[in-house]
Design an enzyme around this catalytic site. Structure first.
Site, PDB file in Angstrom:
ATOM      1  N   ASP A  86      21.413  39.852  64.156  1.00 28.96           N
ATOM      2  CA  ASP A  86      20.039  40.335  64.276  1.00 28.96           C
ATOM      3  C   ASP A  86      19.977  41.378  65.395  1.00 28.96           C
ATOM      4  O   ASP A  86      20.584  41.213  66.458  1.00 28.96           O
ATOM      5  CB  ASP A  86      19.086  39.166  64.572  1.00 28.96           C
ATOM      6  CG  ASP A  86      17.640  39.532  64.295  1.00 28.96           C
ATOM      7  OD1 ASP A  86      17.064  39.000  63.326  1.00 28.96           O
ATOM      8  OD2 ASP A  86      17.074  40.374  65.046  1.00 28.96           O
ATOM      9  N   ILE A  87      19.209  42.426  65.155  1.00 30.01           N
ATOM     10  CA  ILE A  87      19.087  43.527  66.123  1.00 30.01           C
ATOM     11  C   ILE A  87      18.308  43.098  67.380  1.00 30.01           C
ATOM     12  O   ILE A  87      18.478  43.686  68.451  1.00 30.01           O
ATOM     13  CB  ILE A  87      18.451  44.756  65.426  1.00 30.01           C
ATOM     14  CG1 ILE A  87      18.835  46.044  66.092  1.00 30.01           C
ATOM     15  CG2 ILE A  87      16.942  44.614  65.297  1.00 30.01           C
ATOM     16  CD1 ILE A  87      18.532  47.282  65.240  1.00 30.01           C
ATOM     17  N   GLY A 123       5.637  34.520  59.039  1.00 28.84           N
ATOM     18  CA  GLY A 123       6.252  35.427  60.001  1.00 28.84           C
ATOM     19  C   GLY A 123       7.300  36.342  59.402  1.00 28.84           C
ATOM     20  O   GLY A 123       8.122  36.900  60.126  1.00 28.84           O
ATOM     21  N   GLN A 124       7.272  36.529  58.080  1.00 27.25           N
ATOM     22  CA  GLN A 124       8.257  37.417  57.448  1.00 27.25           C
ATOM     23  C   GLN A 124       7.897  38.871  57.732  1.00 27.25           C
ATOM     24  O   GLN A 124       6.787  39.308  57.401  1.00 27.25           O
ATOM     25  CB  GLN A 124       8.297  37.156  55.932  1.00 27.25           C
ATOM     26  CG  GLN A 124       9.366  37.981  55.233  1.00 27.25           C
ATOM     27  CD  GLN A 124       9.487  37.659  53.743  1.00 27.25           C
ATOM     28  OE1 GLN A 124       8.699  36.892  53.197  1.00 27.25           O
ATOM     29  NE2 GLN A 124      10.467  38.264  53.093  1.00 27.25           N
ATOM     30  N   HIS A 160      15.978  36.633  53.460  1.00 23.53           N
ATOM     31  CA  HIS A 160      17.012  36.474  54.489  1.00 23.53           C
ATOM     32  C   HIS A 160      16.863  35.123  55.157  1.00 23.53           C
ATOM     33  O   HIS A 160      15.762  34.610  55.310  1.00 23.53           O
ATOM     34  CB  HIS A 160      16.949  37.594  55.531  1.00 23.53           C
ATOM     35  CG  HIS A 160      15.596  37.793  56.154  1.00 23.53           C
ATOM     36  ND1 HIS A 160      14.575  38.456  55.510  1.00 23.53           N
ATOM     37  CD2 HIS A 160      15.103  37.409  57.343  1.00 23.53           C
ATOM     38  CE1 HIS A 160      13.507  38.480  56.296  1.00 23.53           C
ATOM     39  NE2 HIS A 160      13.790  37.836  57.403  1.00 23.53           N
ATOM     40  N   HIS A 194      17.764  33.103  58.684  1.00 25.65           N
ATOM     41  CA  HIS A 194      18.209  33.223  60.081  1.00 25.65           C
ATOM     42  C   HIS A 194      19.118  32.036  60.404  1.00 25.65           C
ATOM     43  O   HIS A 194      18.763  30.881  60.100  1.00 25.65           O
ATOM     44  CB  HIS A 194      17.015  33.145  61.040  1.00 25.65           C
ATOM     45  CG  HIS A 194      16.005  34.247  60.903  1.00 25.65           C
ATOM     46  ND1 HIS A 194      15.885  35.269  61.825  1.00 25.65           N
ATOM     47  CD2 HIS A 194      15.040  34.470  59.973  1.00 25.65           C
ATOM     48  CE1 HIS A 194      14.889  36.073  61.464  1.00 25.65           C
ATOM     49  NE2 HIS A 194      14.353  35.615  60.343  1.00 25.65           N
TER      50      HIS A 194
HETATM   51  P1  AMP Z   1      11.666  37.998  59.652  1.00 22.70           P
HETATM   52  O1  AMP Z   1      10.655  38.151  60.736  1.00 22.70           O
HETATM   53  O2  AMP Z   1      11.958  36.579  59.301  1.00 22.70           O
HETATM   54  O3  AMP Z   1      11.324  38.848  58.443  1.00 22.70           O
HETATM   55  O4  AMP Z   1      13.028  38.542  60.255  1.00 22.70           O
HETATM   56  C1  AMP Z   1      13.434  39.862  60.184  1.00 22.70           C
HETATM   57  C2  AMP Z   1      14.524  40.024  61.217  1.00 22.70           C
HETATM   58  O5  AMP Z   1      15.225  41.198  60.940  1.00 22.70           O
HETATM   59  C3  AMP Z   1      14.011  40.138  62.654  1.00 22.70           C
HETATM   60  O6  AMP Z   1      14.554  39.086  63.430  1.00 22.70           O
HETATM   61  C4  AMP Z   1      14.499  41.508  63.093  1.00 22.70           C
HETATM   62  O7  AMP Z   1      14.909  41.545  64.434  1.00 22.70           O
HETATM   63  C5  AMP Z   1      15.654  41.747  62.142  1.00 22.70           C
HETATM   64  N1  AMP Z   1      15.981  43.133  61.867  1.00 22.70           N
HETATM   65  C6  AMP Z   1      15.128  44.115  61.487  1.00 22.70           C
HETATM   66  N2  AMP Z   1      15.797  45.260  61.308  1.00 22.70           N
HETATM   67  C7  AMP Z   1      17.106  44.989  61.554  1.00 22.70           C
HETATM   68  C8  AMP Z   1      18.313  45.767  61.532  1.00 22.70           C
HETATM   69  N3  AMP Z   1      18.306  47.068  61.209  1.00 22.70           N
HETATM   70  N4  AMP Z   1      19.476  45.148  61.857  1.00 22.70           N
HETATM   71  C9  AMP Z   1      19.489  43.844  62.185  1.00 22.70           C
HETATM   72  N5  AMP Z   1      18.396  43.064  62.220  1.00 22.70           N
HETATM   73  C10 AMP Z   1      17.220  43.624  61.915  1.00 22.70           C
END
Ligand code: AMP
Length: 114
Positions: free
Chosen positions: A30-31, A93-94, A100, A102
């Site tokens: 995760d970024i 919280g998506q 995806h 986590h």
């Molecule tokens: P969610 O809030 O469950 O939809 O999670 C989306 C996740 O994607 C968040 O934790 C972000 O930090 C992560 N995210 C968004 N863009 C990227 C990216 N380019 N590379 C890695 N993680 C990302």
């Protein structure tokens, strides 16, 4: 799918820190990590969310869990513990509309989540 950041990561046009890959799945860090281990596991095909799973894609969540299990071992959190989360929709919280999971671990995680 056009304009989907996770599709772009899956096809390689946006970089990621890869943690696992097979024919159907990709996992990457995760970024904005919320724990010492914070990895996202995605199907390579575009599926918006759990709401869009159908009979022909129903096996994907099980495959994602099996990938998480492998990663938990590799990142040495299998015994200390970890959490698997699939946020779904606005209240869930998506923030990225590509299914995806986590994988979070490496610290004690609070409950209930915020
Ligand atoms: P969610 O809030 O469950 O939809 O999670 C989306 C996740 O994607 C968040 O934790 C972000 O930090 C992560 N995210 C968004 N863009 C990227 C990216 N380019 N590379 C890695 N993680 C990302």
């Amino acid at each position: 799918m056009e304009n989907c950041i996770f599709c772009k990561i899956a096809e390689g046009s946006v970089p990621c820190k890869k943690a696992y890959e097979d024919e159907r799945l990709l996992a990457f860090h995760d970024i904005q990590p919320q724990a010492p281990v914070h990895i996202l596991i995605i199907p390579k095909i575009h599926i918006d969310s759990v709401n869009r799973l159908e009979e022909d894609t129903a096996e994907l969540p099980a495959q994602m869990i099996m990938a998480a299990k492998k990663l938990a071992k590799e990142y040495r959190i299998e015994h200390t513990g970890y959490r698997l989360v699939i946020n779904t929709g606005k209240d869930g919280g998506q923030s990225v509309d590509h299914l995806h999971m986590h994988l979070l671990g490496g610290r004690s995680l609070g409950w209930p989540p915020g």
